[in-house]
Design an enzyme around this catalytic site. Sequence first.
Site, short mmCIF file in Angstrom:
data_model
loop_
_atom_site.label_atom_id
_atom_site.label_comp_id
_atom_site.label_asym_id
_atom_site.label_seq_id
_atom_site.Cartn_x
_atom_site.Cartn_y
_atom_site.Cartn_z
N ASN A 182 0.80 -1.22 0.00
CA ASN A 182 0.00 0.00 0.00
C ASN A 182 0.84 1.27 0.00
O ASN A 182 0.31 2.36 0.25
CB ASN A 182 -0.95 0.00 1.19
CG ASN A 182 -1.90 -1.19 1.16
OD1 ASN A 182 -1.84 -2.06 2.02
ND2 ASN A 182 -2.71 -1.24 0.12
N VAL A 236 1.91 7.08 0.69
CA VAL A 236 1.07 6.15 1.41
C VAL A 236 -0.33 6.20 0.83
O VAL A 236 -0.89 7.27 0.59
CB VAL A 236 1.00 6.51 2.91
CG1 VAL A 236 0.07 5.57 3.64
CG2 VAL A 236 2.38 6.46 3.52
N CYS A 237 -0.89 5.03 0.59
CA CYS A 237 -2.18 4.96 -0.04
C CYS A 237 -3.15 4.27 0.90
O CYS A 237 -3.28 3.05 0.88
CB CYS A 237 -2.03 4.14 -1.32
SG CYS A 237 -2.96 4.79 -2.66
N ILE A 238 -3.76 5.05 1.78
CA ILE A 238 -4.80 4.44 2.60
C ILE A 238 -6.05 5.30 2.50
O ILE A 238 -5.98 6.50 2.25
CB ILE A 238 -4.38 4.26 4.09
CG1 ILE A 238 -3.78 5.53 4.65
CG2 ILE A 238 -3.47 3.08 4.26
CD1 ILE A 238 -3.48 5.45 6.13
N ALA A 251 -1.02 -0.06 -4.03
CA ALA A 251 -0.36 1.06 -4.68
C ALA A 251 0.94 0.58 -5.32
O ALA A 251 1.40 1.11 -6.31
CB ALA A 251 -0.06 2.17 -3.68
#
Lengths: 502, 164
Positions: free
Chosen positions: B80, B87-89, B135
């Site tokens: 992710n 950061v891909c949250i 990601a």
Amino acid sequence: MATESALIKVHVKSPSNKYDVEIAADASVSELKDKVLVFVPTANKEQVCIIYTGKILKDEETLTQHKIADGHTVHLVIRNQARPTPAPAAATPTASSAPSSNPTPSSQPNPTNNPFAAMGGMGSPADILNNPDAMRSVMDNPITQQLLGNPEFMRTIIQSNPQFQALIERNPEVGHILNDPNVMRQTMEMIRNPNMFQEMMRNHDQAIRNLQGIPGGEAALERLYNDVQEPLLNSATNSLSGNPFASLRGDQSSEPRVDRAGQENNEALPNPWASNANQATNNQSNNRSADFNSLLDSPGISSLMEQMMSNPSMQASMFSPEVINSIRQNMSNNPGLIDSIVGQIPSARDNPQISEGIRRSFPQMLNMMSDPSVMEAMRNPRVSEAFRQIQEGFSTLRREAPQLLNLFQAGAMGGGAFGSDANASSAGANSANGLADLFNSMNMGGGRPSSTAAPVNPEQTYASQLEQLQSMGFSDRARNVAALTATFGDLNAAVERLLNSP
Amino acid sequence: MEQSSLLLKKQLADMRRVPVDGFSAGLVDDNDIYKWEVLVIGPPDTLYEGGFFKAILDFPRDYPQKPPKMKFISEIWHPNIDKEGNVCISILHDPGDDKWGYERPEERWLPVHTVETILLSVISMLTDPNFESPANVDAAKMQRENYAEFKKKVAQCVRRSQEE
């Protein structure tokens, strides 16, 4: 003399545990690690990793540097020992422990206690002092920087030097300067950086030239010279030859040394007494009267007042009965003195009426000053405040409306210098009355706006700010109100205040 | 001064006093309250244990209406986190509806989120990667298909982070 600085408690949080460590507030990270190792016997020092505010702390850094204070929490991580550990860095711990282990280096003139001994191959100390390049390289040395970056250590050095001790005893204000870590840091920074050194010197000279230019500058210089320069130089030239590190060196040889800083200073701060003493034509018999002669000769009595107002102890000594008496004696012994004072005031010189007024009012003023009740009033801090405001108003006037000033100038010299006395005794010439009115109105304008601006009901007045504070998570309404009241409703300042108070 | 900076100042002061487990946060530059430096401590009992991963949190002026951006400076291999470190949250995605329909509005950015809640999400992400929307597709694929290799790669990052 505080060799032991206060202990603070630092919480150390590892992923699985939490330890409390007591450590000196100015300890190094390395020392903190040593304390942590007690709790984690399985780890070695290279594995300990302290983290604070998003940064991994390095061994040679200090807690103060990272603003770690009492009750703060740092993170602890023990690195895994998968890779071969690098050779232990032996140099850093010895250097950092030097300040605490040698609290009084000069009391034992032993070469091993000399912190500069650590820098081998630098040549003899005398060489270093005579050679700016060598000096700089010493100063650039990380060990030196670390030592000098530690104000506590510098203070210890200075305080353990007998010459400095004597100097501080006699002049507490110099002690304050040496105790101020900012001043210390700046000085060290200055020595390290030759450009900055020169720049400082230039600024210094320029500032003094400017000071001399403005009315009253001489008076300020005189005070500076008397209070700081003279005792400093005296004590320095006695045996120290201006070098605070002289006694740190093991050898106490008496060969003359060149000290650039001392010499430059000597030139930069002209001795005002010297020139004025030559001009003073009479009354050389009595030291004190000579002093007062030159003091009164100076065109800047008003600035002297300013100095006095900001310094209560000086004020007290100025108005002490002995001083007043000596002025009076001086006056009666020497009728020409008043004439010479009046001659120094340009507008009074051109206007016989004014000069006559001053001449008449002077003895009266002095009489007033010897009156204890007047003296009491002069020592009243609020009276001083009023004086200060008068002075401020006057400088504003000088800036904003110089043409107005000319009208009042004569009165100002008579009335401004001894302001309240002139007003009260109506001793000054007529022009002083106009001036008094002016001062009165100025005082009114510059009064205390704060007392009138206090809100009746802070909760009502600051309702919107209170709401905002609430929305930001400041839930204690009483504290919010208090903070807003204290900051006059400035939201930003109030938040700052709330955050800073525990 | 804007509300955003006041809010961030409060969070910073709180965190200095009572830091949260698993990460440490401060400012990159003391004069810029919008740029935070975060050191994420690799959560115990995960592949990332023992590592310290440096990241930058970049807050917009209209925080807390809009989320900050989080980017790892340290190299970190995770499904992710993209290869640039972003950061891909879901909670760092702008509020509103997801145009692809993956995330519900309540999973996305909400003004109640703070540095603490963001970092706790990131730490839990390190523990439990979300395979749904990777990601870093290579990392996600490697984790599924060649876990040994994935482990090795993560261990490499952990080691490197320790050397910084």
